[in-house]
Design a protein around this motif. Structure first.
Motif, PDB file in Angstrom:
ATOM      1  N   ILE A 124       0.813  -1.223   0.000  1.00  0.00           N
ATOM      2  CA  ILE A 124       0.000   0.000   0.000  1.00  0.00           C
ATOM      3  C   ILE A 124       0.846   1.274   0.000  1.00  0.00           C
ATOM      4  O   ILE A 124       0.291   2.374   0.019  1.00  0.00           O
ATOM      5  N   TYR A 125       2.178   1.131  -0.056  1.00  0.00           N
ATOM      6  CA  TYR A 125       3.037   2.304   0.073  1.00  0.00           C
ATOM      7  C   TYR A 125       3.809   2.640  -1.202  1.00  0.00           C
ATOM      8  O   TYR A 125       4.805   3.360  -1.162  1.00  0.00           O
ATOM      9  N   LYS A 126       3.346   2.135  -2.330  1.00  0.00           N
ATOM     10  CA  LYS A 126       4.092   2.338  -3.576  1.00  0.00           C
ATOM     11  C   LYS A 126       4.283   3.813  -3.923  1.00  0.00           C
ATOM     12  O   LYS A 126       5.301   4.202  -4.492  1.00  0.00           O
ATOM     13  N   ALA A 127       3.296   4.635  -3.589  1.00  0.00           N
ATOM     14  CA  ALA A 127       3.385   6.063  -3.940  1.00  0.00           C
ATOM     15  C   ALA A 127       4.534   6.759  -3.224  1.00  0.00           C
ATOM     16  O   ALA A 127       5.014   7.799  -3.685  1.00  0.00           O
ATOM     17  N   LEU A 128       4.999   6.188  -2.106  1.00  0.00           N
ATOM     18  CA  LEU A 128       6.065   6.838  -1.344  1.00  0.00           C
ATOM     19  C   LEU A 128       7.382   6.867  -2.109  1.00  0.00           C
ATOM     20  O   LEU A 128       8.150   7.829  -2.005  1.00  0.00           O
ATOM     21  N   TYR A 129       7.656   5.810  -2.868  1.00  0.00           N
ATOM     22  CA  TYR A 129       8.966   5.710  -3.523  1.00  0.00           C
ATOM     23  C   TYR A 129       8.868   5.561  -5.041  1.00  0.00           C
ATOM     24  O   TYR A 129       9.873   5.345  -5.721  1.00  0.00           O
ATOM     25  N   GLU A 130       7.673   5.686  -5.588  1.00  0.00           N
ATOM     26  CA  GLU A 130       7.485   5.543  -7.037  1.00  0.00           C
ATOM     27  C   GLU A 130       8.270   6.629  -7.775  1.00  0.00           C
ATOM     28  O   GLU A 130       8.139   7.816  -7.486  1.00  0.00           O
ATOM     29  N   PRO A 131       9.105   6.266  -8.743  1.00  0.00           N
ATOM     30  CA  PRO A 131       9.850   7.271  -9.517  1.00  0.00           C
ATOM     31  C   PRO A 131       8.905   8.219 -10.250  1.00  0.00           C
ATOM     32  O   PRO A 131       7.799   7.850 -10.631  1.00  0.00           O
ATOM     33  N   LEU A 132       9.352   9.444 -10.444  1.00  0.00           N
ATOM     34  CA  LEU A 132       8.552  10.444 -11.151  1.00  0.00           C
ATOM     35  C   LEU A 132       9.486  11.327 -11.958  1.00  0.00           C
ATOM     36  O   LEU A 132      10.432  11.900 -11.415  1.00  0.00           O
ATOM     37  N   THR A 133       9.237  11.419 -13.255  1.00  0.00           N
ATOM     38  CA  THR A 133      10.115  12.207 -14.130  1.00  0.00           C
ATOM     39  C   THR A 133       9.424  13.454 -14.658  1.00  0.00           C
ATOM     40  O   THR A 133       9.865  14.048 -15.640  1.00  0.00           O
ATOM     41  N   VAL A 134       8.331  13.849 -14.004  1.00  0.00           N
ATOM     42  CA  VAL A 134       7.553  15.008 -14.443  1.00  0.00           C
ATOM     43  C   VAL A 134       7.595  16.088 -13.372  1.00  0.00           C
ATOM     44  O   VAL A 134       7.402  15.804 -12.182  1.00  0.00           O
ATOM     45  N   VAL A 135       7.847  17.319 -13.785  1.00  0.00           N
ATOM     46  CA  VAL A 135       7.728  18.463 -12.878  1.00  0.00           C
ATOM     47  C   VAL A 135       6.838  19.503 -13.551  1.00  0.00           C
ATOM     48  O   VAL A 135       6.704  19.529 -14.767  1.00  0.00           O
ATOM     49  N   ASN A 136       6.219  20.342 -12.732  1.00  0.00           N
ATOM     50  CA  ASN A 136       5.385  21.438 -13.249  1.00  0.00           C
ATOM     51  C   ASN A 136       4.191  20.959 -14.070  1.00  0.00           C
ATOM     52  O   ASN A 136       3.828  21.578 -15.066  1.00  0.00           O
ATOM     53  N   CYS A 137       3.587  19.850 -13.685  1.00  0.00           N
ATOM     54  CA  CYS A 137       2.350  19.404 -14.324  1.00  0.00           C
ATOM     55  C   CYS A 137       1.194  20.200 -13.738  1.00  0.00           C
ATOM     56  O   CYS A 137       1.087  20.340 -12.514  1.00  0.00           O
ATOM     57  N   ASP A 138       0.322  20.737 -14.605  1.00  0.00           N
ATOM     58  CA  ASP A 138      -0.750  21.601 -14.120  1.00  0.00           C
ATOM     59  C   ASP A 138      -1.993  20.828 -13.691  1.00  0.00           C
ATOM     60  O   ASP A 138      -3.002  21.420 -13.328  1.00  0.00           O
TER      61      ASP A 138
END
Length: 450
Positions: A94-108
């Motif tokens: 249930i904690y995947k969102a804590l460490y999930e990689p993210l390569t997007v910034v400034n998404c509106d």
């Protein structure tokens, strides 16, 4: 409360950002709560110092890229070396969102709001990085939790101090270059630019289910602008040139091809060009105007909306007039409203995907002309192009040949690669096809007695 007990025991922690421990921030920016699996989730604000961050001062316009890179480096250390396990909830399901990689910034869009990312509470300022840490503890005792928090903070402090400043500067420059090119689109007479070697295909996960925030797919065929479309080369602010396809102001650009060749994926990447992306995302230099709308089928309750550009009369059951419609709109009426509103608002770019469209609004048929009084987009392009204003259209289609023929420029995708479609040749072939079809039709069924 339990979080107060934890904070009281953390008074010796030099990293705790006490300025945010206000009454108004309690249960929002800092709290402790029991999880469904029995673990304790503790959320607290911290601040870590790194004198090298001062070298980012001249790259402030891209500082969020540097911030996100720090966060992603921590995540990679979690995933690859199994460090900072409290920040991953010990990899609990249930904690995947804590460490999930993210390569997007400034998404509106408020997508993946629970992902750890650069925002107004996670940022670099001067020689410090401010972070909201969401930690999971198996222990229930406050003193034991505090002991682990202190150990975690000391470990994080050492790790952050060792992150390459050159890596962060490159990331900040990368974000600045994207913003620079987006700002330059108007001057270049463009609404979108798709760089060669861009990788549009996305990999979805349980917590990154939307293409705007999804990461790159492992197998990803790079985009290459066909030479016949005269790819343009643009020099960016920080010593880099990019070459690729520019979508021009006011043009109708067609993306066509057979099924499952990546047409919708490319359109989604164009839509994602409103965001900024970290190095390695694959969409760094797919840059799109923020003045964008998408038109698709759907339904809504009309309360005086104008769809007269497309509808000359209204079907029974719908009140009002084409200029002021009242009632539950059909799919084509809803799409007509979306397009007409975008044109009225002088939206620079309108995206249409045949798969999500009311086809009778794109290409007319005999029955739709008889009974519906609908003037299709194809007819408007042929007869009243000026009514589309200065808006550009990017349209994905596979079976609507007439709409394809009315485009200004086009590509078709084959084996997921972009190929040039000669529209003059296509129109000639389409004309011959229609004549041959008509000949066969009348030969088989004969001409009407009328």
């Amino acid at each position: 409360m339990f979080v107060d007990e934890i904070i009281n025991n953390l008074k010796g922690n030099e990293f705790l950002n006490t300025s945010l421990l206000t009454k108004s921030n309690k249960n929002r920016l800092y709290y402790a709560v029991k999880q469904p699996d029995g673990n304790i989730k503790v959320v607290l604000p911290f601040v870590f110092e790194n004198k090298n961050f001062l070298k980012l001062s001249e790259y402030r316009e891209g500082i969020e890229g540097a911030t996100q890179r720090v966060i992603e480096e921590i995540k990679q250390e979690i995933i690859k070396k199994k460090r900072f396990l409290q920040l991953a909830g010990y990899f609990g399901r249930i904690y995947k969102a804590l460490y999930e990689p993210l390569t997007v910034v400034n998404c509106d869009l408020n997508l993946g709001y629970d992902l750890w990312r650069a925002d107004k509470y996670n940022y670099i300022e001067g020689d410090k990085i401010y972070l909201i840490l969401r930690m999971i503890f198996k222990e229930k005792d406050a003193k034991e939790i505090v002991k682990q928090i202190n150990e975690l903070c000391n470990d994080l402090d050492k790790f952050i101090k060792n992150i390459s400043i050159d890596l962060l500067i490159d990331e900040a420059k990368n974000i600045i270059n994207q913003k620079y090119l987006r700002d330059k689109l108007d001057e270049l007479g463009l609404v979108c630019f798709i760089s060669n070697d861009s990788k549009p295909a996305r990999k979805y996960t349980d917590v990154r289910r939307h293409y705007r925030i999804a990461g790159p797919k492992e197998v990803n065929i790079p985009f290459e602008c066909p030479e016949e479309l005269e790819p343009i080369e643009i020099e960016l602010k920080y010593g880099k040139k990019v070459k690729g396809l520019g979508i021009k102001k006011g043009e109708i650009f067609i993306i066509t091809g057979r099924n499952a060749q990546g047409k919708t994926t490319l359109l989604q990447a164009i839509d994602s060009g409103r965001d900024d992306h970290l190095i390695g995302d694959g969409r760094e230099f797919i840059i799109t105007t923020k003045s964008l709308s998408k038109a698709s089928t759907g339904s809504m309750e009309m309360s005086g909306q104008d769809i007269s550009l497309f509808f000359q009369k209204l079907p029974s059951g719908i009140k009002g007039s084409p200029k002021a419609v009242y009632g539950t709109a059909s799919g084509s009426m809803y799409m007509a409203y979306q397009i007409q509103r975008s044109i009225k608002n002088k939206t620079k770019l309108i995206l249409i995907d045949e798969d999500n469209s009311a086809v009778n609004l794109l290409v007319s048929g005999v029955l739709s002309k008889w009974f519906e009084g609908v003037k299709s987009l194809s007819e408007i392009i042929m007869e009243n192009r000026e009514k589309l204003g200065d808006s550009s259209f990017i349209i994905v289609t596979s079976s609507l040949d007439l709409l394809t023929a009315l485009g200004d420029r086009a590509i078709y995708l084959e084996d997921h690669k972009a190929k040039y479609l000669d529209l003059n040749y296509f129109r000639e072939e389409l004309g011959r096809y229609y004549l041959e079809l008509a000949s066969k039709f009348f030969g088989k069924y004969g001409q009407s007695s009328n």
